[in-house]
Design a protein around this motif. Structure first.
Motif, PDB file in Angstrom:
ATOM      1  N   ASN A  61     -16.431  15.160 -25.664  1.00  9.24           N
ATOM      2  CA  ASN A  61     -17.931  14.566 -26.365  1.00  9.24           C
ATOM      3  C   ASN A  61     -17.182  14.909 -28.296  1.00  9.24           C
ATOM      4  O   ASN A  61     -16.594  16.313 -28.140  1.00  9.24           O
ATOM      5  CB  ASN A  61     -19.143  15.703 -26.001  1.00  9.24           C
ATOM      6  N   GLY A  62     -18.012  14.201 -28.880  1.00 11.71           N
ATOM      7  CA  GLY A  62     -17.801  14.670 -30.437  1.00 11.71           C
ATOM      8  C   GLY A  62     -16.771  13.261 -31.163  1.00 11.71           C
ATOM      9  O   GLY A  62     -16.301  13.793 -32.036  1.00 11.71           O
ATOM     10  N   LEU A  63     -15.540  12.583 -30.754  1.00  8.68           N
ATOM     11  CA  LEU A  63     -14.555  12.367 -31.082  1.00  8.68           C
ATOM     12  C   LEU A  63     -15.532  10.825 -31.599  1.00  8.68           C
ATOM     13  O   LEU A  63     -15.473   9.740 -31.142  1.00  8.68           O
ATOM     14  CB  LEU A  63     -13.933  11.166 -30.258  1.00  8.68           C
ATOM     15  N   VAL A  64     -15.177  10.670 -32.791  1.00  7.97           N
ATOM     16  CA  VAL A  64     -15.669   9.569 -33.633  1.00  7.97           C
ATOM     17  C   VAL A  64     -15.418   9.028 -34.412  1.00  7.97           C
ATOM     18  O   VAL A  64     -15.713   7.859 -34.566  1.00  7.97           O
ATOM     19  CB  VAL A  64     -17.122  10.112 -34.550  1.00  7.97           C
ATOM     20  N   CYS A  65     -13.690   9.447 -34.622  1.00  2.94           N
ATOM     21  CA  CYS A  65     -13.435   8.591 -36.160  1.00  2.94           C
ATOM     22  C   CYS A  65     -11.990   9.137 -36.020  1.00  2.94           C
ATOM     23  O   CYS A  65     -11.528  10.101 -35.093  1.00  2.94           O
ATOM     24  CB  CYS A  65     -13.637   9.421 -37.526  1.00  2.94           C
ATOM     25  N   ASP A  66     -11.451   8.698 -36.420  1.00  4.18           N
ATOM     26  CA  ASP A  66      -9.632   9.128 -36.566  1.00  4.18           C
ATOM     27  C   ASP A  66      -9.015  10.284 -37.004  1.00  4.18           C
ATOM     28  O   ASP A  66      -8.626  10.854 -36.086  1.00  4.18           O
ATOM     29  CB  ASP A  66      -9.075   7.793 -37.787  1.00  4.18           C
ATOM     30  N   PHE A  67     -10.017  10.824 -37.399  1.00  2.07           N
ATOM     31  CA  PHE A  67      -9.995  12.264 -37.898  1.00  2.07           C
ATOM     32  C   PHE A  67      -9.876  13.364 -36.893  1.00  2.07           C
ATOM     33  O   PHE A  67      -8.774  13.996 -36.358  1.00  2.07           O
ATOM     34  CB  PHE A  67     -10.635  13.195 -38.897  1.00  2.07           C
ATOM     35  N   CYS A  68     -10.731  12.619 -35.587  1.00  2.00           N
ATOM     36  CA  CYS A  68     -10.876  13.577 -34.556  1.00  2.00           C
ATOM     37  C   CYS A  68      -9.778  13.605 -33.466  1.00  2.00           C
ATOM     38  O   CYS A  68      -9.325  14.086 -32.814  1.00  2.00           O
ATOM     39  CB  CYS A  68     -12.271  13.205 -33.773  1.00  2.00           C
ATOM     40  N   ALA A  69      -9.509  12.431 -33.396  1.00  2.00           N
ATOM     41  CA  ALA A  69      -8.165  11.542 -32.449  1.00  2.00           C
ATOM     42  C   ALA A  69      -7.018  12.173 -33.200  1.00  2.00           C
ATOM     43  O   ALA A  69      -6.346  12.873 -32.095  1.00  2.00           O
ATOM     44  CB  ALA A  69      -7.995  10.235 -32.924  1.00  2.00           C
ATOM     45  N   GLN A  70      -6.416  12.598 -34.670  1.00  2.00           N
ATOM     46  CA  GLN A  70      -5.284  13.473 -34.938  1.00  2.00           C
ATOM     47  C   GLN A  70      -5.368  14.891 -34.838  1.00  2.00           C
ATOM     48  O   GLN A  70      -4.902  15.196 -34.551  1.00  2.00           O
ATOM     49  CB  GLN A  70      -5.106  12.841 -36.234  1.00  2.00           C
ATOM     50  N   ALA A  71      -6.897  15.520 -35.106  1.00  2.00           N
ATOM     51  CA  ALA A  71      -6.628  16.652 -34.693  1.00  2.00           C
ATOM     52  C   ALA A  71      -6.215  16.854 -33.047  1.00  2.00           C
ATOM     53  O   ALA A  71      -5.512  17.857 -32.410  1.00  2.00           O
ATOM     54  CB  ALA A  71      -8.388  16.625 -34.762  1.00  2.00           C
ATOM     55  N   ARG A  73      -4.360  15.195 -30.817  1.00  4.75           N
ATOM     56  CA  ARG A  73      -3.313  14.680 -30.263  1.00  4.75           C
ATOM     57  C   ARG A  73      -2.562  16.135 -31.073  1.00  4.75           C
ATOM     58  O   ARG A  73      -1.490  16.290 -30.752  1.00  4.75           O
ATOM     59  CB  ARG A  73      -2.545  13.724 -31.594  1.00  4.75           C
ATOM     60  N   LEU A  89     -11.518   6.460 -28.875  1.00  2.00           N
ATOM     61  CA  LEU A  89     -12.448   6.613 -29.574  1.00  2.00           C
ATOM     62  C   LEU A  89     -13.564   6.112 -28.273  1.00  2.00           C
ATOM     63  O   LEU A  89     -14.202   5.791 -28.350  1.00  2.00           O
ATOM     64  CB  LEU A  89     -12.449   6.069 -30.961  1.00  2.00           C
ATOM     65  N   ASP A  90     -13.060   4.250 -28.129  1.00  2.00           N
ATOM     66  CA  ASP A  90     -14.353   4.119 -27.467  1.00  2.00           C
ATOM     67  C   ASP A  90     -14.660   4.517 -26.482  1.00  2.00           C
ATOM     68  O   ASP A  90     -16.035   4.820 -26.095  1.00  2.00           O
ATOM     69  CB  ASP A  90     -13.794   2.209 -26.774  1.00  2.00           C
ATOM     70  N   TYR A 118     -13.877  20.184 -30.125  1.00  2.00           N
ATOM     71  CA  TYR A 118     -14.831  19.554 -29.414  1.00  2.00           C
ATOM     72  C   TYR A 118     -14.939  19.755 -28.291  1.00  2.00           C
ATOM     73  O   TYR A 118     -14.569  21.200 -27.665  1.00  2.00           O
ATOM     74  CB  TYR A 118     -13.609  17.655 -29.013  1.00  2.00           C
TER      75      TYR A 118
END
Lengths: 129, 215
Positions: A61-71, A73, A89-90, A118
């Protein structure tokens, strides 16, 4: 005058910051690498997860943007057992490809996701588990 | 002016800010992450470079050249994620921002110990965005309070690594300013580790240009 100062400051900073673009994630599957073989890039897909000895899919939960994905990773890539990290992200899923013979238990995965900022919902282990 | 006599109104501003209604961009990164943020508008131009030891804290350098208040501020800024709500398709955050440093008024006046406090909140999905920030500053004895709110929509939903585009409207309230309330339509471009915002403030006819890079 303020407009000029603002524009000047922005352009100056842009020039200073340009080297940081080398780290931006890209979808390498759609790109020709021959023209920028010297660039340091960090793609979402490090390797084909199916090619890893084991894949683990974590619903987060909470993955809404590229910054989140980068974190997530960045945090998972520091783990010795992790070969690849793919963020969708989808679906809000992180697909971890583990190295041959390596393991990563559920508790550790949950801890790393919380460390990234997250919330873990569930973990699904691939057939190789 | 002694530190204590300055600290009292500063603490009052912080208390007020903490209880103000709901902010702006996320000032905290992942553990071990560095972020450079640059904000430019008609009133000021600022640079904030910070390091996040945890996903809840960041600390770094902050410098601001403020033409509205004729002062240059240089100091340290600490940001704290107060609370995060992670939803299946959303995220909401509240933050505390504290800064302390030296303000150098333009002209012959000497530099003074100064600081600021801010409370920020945001809510975001992949389609919608809303934020609010209250910021109280004391720069060389010149105290002021600002409020800033934003709403935004993404006209399309991109995957990780794609170019993301947001259309936003920012409303600022600066009671002491020549234009107490200003509205700034802006466009945000977001790709990978970089974010750029370009806007135009209607009332003051000034440009807004912001940068964030995270690595």
């Amino acid at each position: 005058m303020k407009l000029i100062k603002t524009a000047f400051a922005s352009v100056a900073f842009s020039l200073l910051a340009t080297p940081a673009m080398a780290e931006q994630p890209m979808d390498h599957s759609k790109m020709d690498h021959s023209a920028h073989a010297d660039m340091v890039v960090e793609p979402n897909t490090d390797a084909d997860p199916a090619a890893s000895a084991q894949t683990v899919t974590a619903k987060v939960n909470g993955l809404v943007c590229d910054f989140c994905a980068q974190a997530v990773r960045k945090v998972f890539k520091k783990q010795e057992a992790v070969e690849s990290v793919n963020v969708d992200l989808d679906t809000g899923e992180i697909v971890l490809g583990l190295k041959a013979g390596a393991t990563l238990d559920d508790e550790t995965i949950g801890k790393l996701i919380r460390k990234s900022g997250y919330s873990l919902v569930s973990i699904d282990r691939g057939e190789g588990a | 002016m002694s530190f204590l006599s300055r600290a009292a109104p500063f603490a009052a501003c912080l208390t007020w800010a903490a209880f103000a209604p709901m902010a702006e961009a996320r000032p905290v990164s992942y553990p071990g992450g560095w972020t450079i943020m640059q904000v430019n508008n008609g009133d000021s131009s600022s640079l904030h470079a910070h390091y996040s030891p945890t996903a809840s804290d960041s600390i770094g350098f902050y410098a601001e050249r403020n033409w509205a208040e004729d002062v240059q501020f240089t100091g340290l800024q600490y940001n704290r994620l107060l609370k995060r709500w992670n939803g299946p398709s959303s995220q909401a955050n509240t933050y505390l921002k504290l800064g302390v440093g030296q303000a150098d008024p333009f002209g012959d006046a000497s530099a003074e110990l100064s600081g600021f406090a801010g409370f920020a909140a945001d809510w975001e999905t992949r389609r919608w965005f809303a934020s609010y920030e209250a910021r109280a500053t004391d720069y060389a004895g010149n105290k002021s309070v600002r409020h800033s709110g934003r709403v935004g929509v993404a006209p399309y939903i991109g995957d990780y690594g794609d170019l993301h585009t947001w259309l936003m409207l920012q409303v600022d309230n600066h009671p002491e300013g020549d234009e107490p309330v200003t509205t700034t339509p802006l466009v945000r471009f977001f790709k990978g580790v970089q974010m750029v915002e370009l806007g135009y403030t209607l009332e003051t006819e000034e440009l807004l240009a912001n940068w964030i890079i995270r690595f």
